[in-house]
Design a protein around this motif. Structure first.
Motif, PDB file in Angstrom:
ATOM      1  N   PHE A  56      -4.137  -4.573   1.059  1.00 34.97           N
ATOM      2  CA  PHE A  56      -4.845  -4.018   2.209  1.00 34.97           C
ATOM      3  C   PHE A  56      -4.268  -4.535   3.527  1.00 34.97           C
ATOM      4  O   PHE A  56      -3.939  -3.736   4.407  1.00 34.97           O
ATOM      5  N   VAL A  57      -4.178  -5.848   3.677  1.00 39.15           N
ATOM      6  CA  VAL A  57      -3.787  -6.386   4.989  1.00 39.15           C
ATOM      7  C   VAL A  57      -2.301  -6.190   5.270  1.00 39.15           C
ATOM      8  O   VAL A  57      -1.880  -6.254   6.427  1.00 39.15           O
ATOM      9  N   ASP A  58      -1.503  -5.944   4.241  1.00 37.17           N
ATOM     10  CA  ASP A  58      -0.100  -5.613   4.458  1.00 37.17           C
ATOM     11  C   ASP A  58       0.154  -4.116   4.333  1.00 37.17           C
ATOM     12  O   ASP A  58       1.312  -3.670   4.305  1.00 37.17           O
ATOM     13  N   GLY A  59      -0.903  -3.327   4.246  1.00 40.30           N
ATOM     14  CA  GLY A  59      -0.813  -1.880   4.332  1.00 40.30           C
ATOM     15  C   GLY A  59       0.113  -1.221   3.330  1.00 40.30           C
ATOM     16  O   GLY A  59       0.684  -0.164   3.614  1.00 40.30           O
ATOM     17  N   SER A 117       2.169   2.062   8.613  1.00 43.19           N
ATOM     18  CA  SER A 117       1.715   2.293   7.250  1.00 43.19           C
ATOM     19  C   SER A 117       1.827   3.766   6.881  1.00 43.19           C
ATOM     20  O   SER A 117       1.638   4.657   7.706  1.00 43.19           O
ATOM     21  N   ASP A 118       2.149   4.001   5.611  1.00 49.20           N
ATOM     22  CA  ASP A 118       2.159   5.354   5.089  1.00 49.20           C
ATOM     23  C   ASP A 118       0.795   5.998   5.342  1.00 49.20           C
ATOM     24  O   ASP A 118      -0.246   5.389   5.105  1.00 49.20           O
ATOM     25  N   ALA A 119       0.809   7.242   5.835  1.00 49.11           N
ATOM     26  CA  ALA A 119      -0.439   7.918   6.188  1.00 49.11           C
ATOM     27  C   ALA A 119      -1.376   8.031   4.991  1.00 49.11           C
ATOM     28  O   ALA A 119      -2.608   7.935   5.128  1.00 49.11           O
ATOM     29  N   GLY A 120      -0.812   8.223   3.794  1.00 48.92           N
ATOM     30  CA  GLY A 120      -1.643   8.326   2.605  1.00 48.92           C
ATOM     31  C   GLY A 120      -2.351   7.025   2.295  1.00 48.92           C
ATOM     32  O   GLY A 120      -3.527   7.014   1.915  1.00 48.92           O
ATOM     33  N   ILE A 121      -1.643   5.908   2.457  1.00 51.15           N
ATOM     34  CA  ILE A 121      -2.256   4.609   2.208  1.00 51.15           C
ATOM     35  C   ILE A 121      -3.344   4.344   3.239  1.00 51.15           C
ATOM     36  O   ILE A 121      -4.443   3.885   2.901  1.00 51.15           O
ATOM     37  N   GLN A 122      -3.042   4.625   4.500  1.00 54.73           N
ATOM     38  CA  GLN A 122      -4.035   4.390   5.546  1.00 54.73           C
ATOM     39  C   GLN A 122      -5.303   5.189   5.292  1.00 54.73           C
ATOM     40  O   GLN A 122      -6.417   4.656   5.362  1.00 54.73           O
ATOM     41  N   ASP A 124       2.945  -2.099   2.578  1.00 54.01           N
ATOM     42  CA  ASP A 124       4.329  -2.276   3.021  1.00 54.01           C
ATOM     43  C   ASP A 124       5.034  -3.209   2.037  1.00 54.01           C
ATOM     44  O   ASP A 124       4.760  -4.410   1.992  1.00 54.01           O
ATOM     45  N   VAL A 125       5.937  -2.667   1.251  1.00 54.37           N
ATOM     46  CA  VAL A 125       6.552  -3.412   0.148  1.00 54.37           C
ATOM     47  C   VAL A 125       7.235  -4.682   0.630  1.00 54.37           C
ATOM     48  O   VAL A 125       7.051  -5.768   0.051  1.00 54.37           O
ATOM     49  N   ASN A 126       8.024  -4.583   1.671  1.00 51.42           N
ATOM     50  CA  ASN A 126       8.757  -5.761   2.155  1.00 51.42           C
ATOM     51  C   ASN A 126       7.811  -6.812   2.719  1.00 51.42           C
ATOM     52  O   ASN A 126       8.020  -8.015   2.511  1.00 51.42           O
ATOM     53  N   VAL A 144       3.446  -5.415  10.238  1.00 53.09           N
ATOM     54  CA  VAL A 144       3.610  -4.436   9.175  1.00 53.09           C
ATOM     55  C   VAL A 144       4.200  -3.172   9.786  1.00 53.09           C
ATOM     56  O   VAL A 144       3.751  -2.722  10.844  1.00 53.09           O
ATOM     57  N   GLN A 145       5.198  -2.616   9.125  1.00 54.18           N
ATOM     58  CA  GLN A 145       5.766  -1.371   9.603  1.00 54.18           C
ATOM     59  C   GLN A 145       4.693  -0.280   9.527  1.00 54.18           C
ATOM     60  O   GLN A 145       3.728  -0.384   8.768  1.00 54.18           O
TER      61      GLN A 145
END
Length: 314
Positions: A188-191, A32-37, A193-195, A29-30
């Motif tokens: 959750f497990v792909d954080g 993760s966006d800090a907000g999502i994390q 990450d859209v792609n 996963v690239q």
């Protein structure tokens, strides 16, 4: 007693949140966006607060302690309560089932989340779900199955997501609900990450993708954490499954509306994917005079009015 102590120790260790950062690294996963994390960490802490409260406190002390948690995150804590009470029922059963007693009293408003938590614990200990489905009405049963699917994706993603293994002999609508829960875990497990989310779902057979996208939509709107640009990209990437993604957000909106704790993330997801407010989306779900409990999960897709679906699909 030694067997019970060993099982207790195993449960306490294994129910801690999975290390999402390590999972993201292993799943390529690239960053993760800090907000999502940050948001997903808050969700995990809330769930574990509920779990630890349920395994250590008396039933009447649980709800007052959870009232200390931010209302927007409180539902996750009640999933943890379902896990903890299920663990206690398995280890030290009494004449009065703790989960049934709790949801009949202080936990009534969050009964749906508690039954999701029961599914989480059933998955943790590897117990069959069929006996529980036979004892529960459909609404509670679907919530249990959803929780089971979510746990499988979160903690056993190599089997459940990489190899598309279903650990229970289930089929029909039960499998659909399992996949909705599995889809929630993908967020959750792909954080977020859209792609990566799209690649994960594209590896599944066509007959499972609708429910997986629905689960992602629910988690995106209910757990949240994403910015507008991420949700817009998610809708575009979903392609032919955009409607199913949006339908998941509709269920999230209805869930929060029933509890009276709408979230900025639910509102944003509905604005992006439906073009209207979360309350407007929730209001459009047909209830047919049913109770809040019975209108959740089961056949929720059919409850989106055709004109609304047509607008989204255009």
């Amino acid at each position: 007693m030694m067997i019970q102590d060993a099982w207790q120790s195993s449960l306490n260790k294994a129910t801690l949140p999975t290390d999402l950062i390590a999972t993201w690294a292993e799943r390529d996963v690239q960053e993760s966006d800090a907000g999502i994390q940050k948001r997903l960490e808050q969700v995990g802490r809330s769930l574990m607060k509920g779990y630890h409260t349920a395994v250590t406190d008396e039933l009447e002390a649980i709800a007052p302690k959870l009232n200390e948690i931010d209302e927007e995150l409180r539902g996750f804590a009640y999933e943890g309560v379902g896990m903890g009470l299920a663990q206690r029922d398995f280890l030290t059963p009494t004449s009065q089932n703790r989960i049934a007693t709790f949801v009949a009293g202080d936990g009534a408003a969050y009964a749906n989340m508690v039954y999701v938590g029961l599914g989480l614990m059933l998955a943790r200990v590897g117990r069959p779900i069929e006996p529980h489905l036979q004892r529960l009405d459909n609404a509670k049963g679907w919530l249990l199955v959803d929780g089971y699917g979510y746990y499988q994706g979160m903690f056993y993603w190599r089997d459940s997501l990489n190899h598309q293994v279903i650990s229970q002999p289930i089929s029909g609508y039960t499998r659909s609900v399992f996949d909705q829960g599995l889809g929630r875990s993908i967020w959750f497990v792909d954080g977020g990450d859209v792609n990566r989310i799209a690649r994960t779902i594209d590896a599944f057979s066509l007959d499972r993708r609708e429910d997986l996208w629905g689960g992602v939509g629910y988690a995106c709107a209910y757990a949240g954490g994403a910015k507008r640009t991420t949700i817009e990209a998610l809708g575009n990437t979903a392609g032919a499954y955009r409607l199913h993604l949006a339908q998941g957000t509709a269920y999230a909106a209805k869930s929060r509306q029933c509890l009276g704790n709408q979230s900025v993330y639910t509102e944003l997801a509905c604005q992006v994917l439906w073009g209207v407010s979360a309350d407007a989306v929730a209001d459009n779900l047909a209830t047919n005079g049913e109770t809040p409990e019975s209108r959740l999960w089961q056949h929720y897709r059919a409850r989106i009015p055709h004109p609304v679906r047509a607008t989204l699909a255009a």
